[in-house]
Design a protein around this motif. Sequence first.
Motif: not given
Length: 215
Positions: A10-21
Amino acid sequence: MRSYRDLCGIARALDVVGERWALLVVRELLFGPKRFADLHRGLPGMSQNVLTQRLRELEESGVLTRRRTLPPAAGLVYRLTDRGRALEPVLLALGRWGSPLPPGPDSAAELSPDALIVALRTTFDPSAAAGLRAAVQLRLPGDAFRLAVDGGGLAAERREAAADAVLTTTVRVVQDLVFDGRGLDDAVRSGDASAEGDTALLRRFLAAFDDRRGA
């Protein structure tokens, strides 16, 4: 890009698409490629500088790609890669989770065209559409989508194509018809919409959504 430095997927996915917008940029590309100006039109609260940065980051991460189109409509378009399209069920799940939440006081009153189609897909009620097989062409100002009901699911694609019924209107009117209980006949009489083809089928289609989970 910032990193959570966490081994969890989950954290690795958010590293890619977790930035705002970032995920909203993906939302705007789910149903087909777009130019920069069209992306910005669908995300009016996002500055052009931030959009440029997110597009660059998502391209570097393999979520989207850009390519130059040929004349007469020459220019750059952005489209999702297979990896980017794999985010669709994630976005639909987030839409289902978030739809019952009340909008914030500063929320826009109208969805973007692509956000509308996501809302239709996340609120589609297969039980209300039991036995329905239909294709509806939805024409919006500057955009068009083909919506197909088959086998209890709703598929959507940005394109003009043959359909059983055609609805020409605005995003706001579709929101009223699907989520606020406005009748199709009223919208047509007032000039807010036009309907062609099988209007009985179109009425059934418009009733095949759970308005409690809508926009």
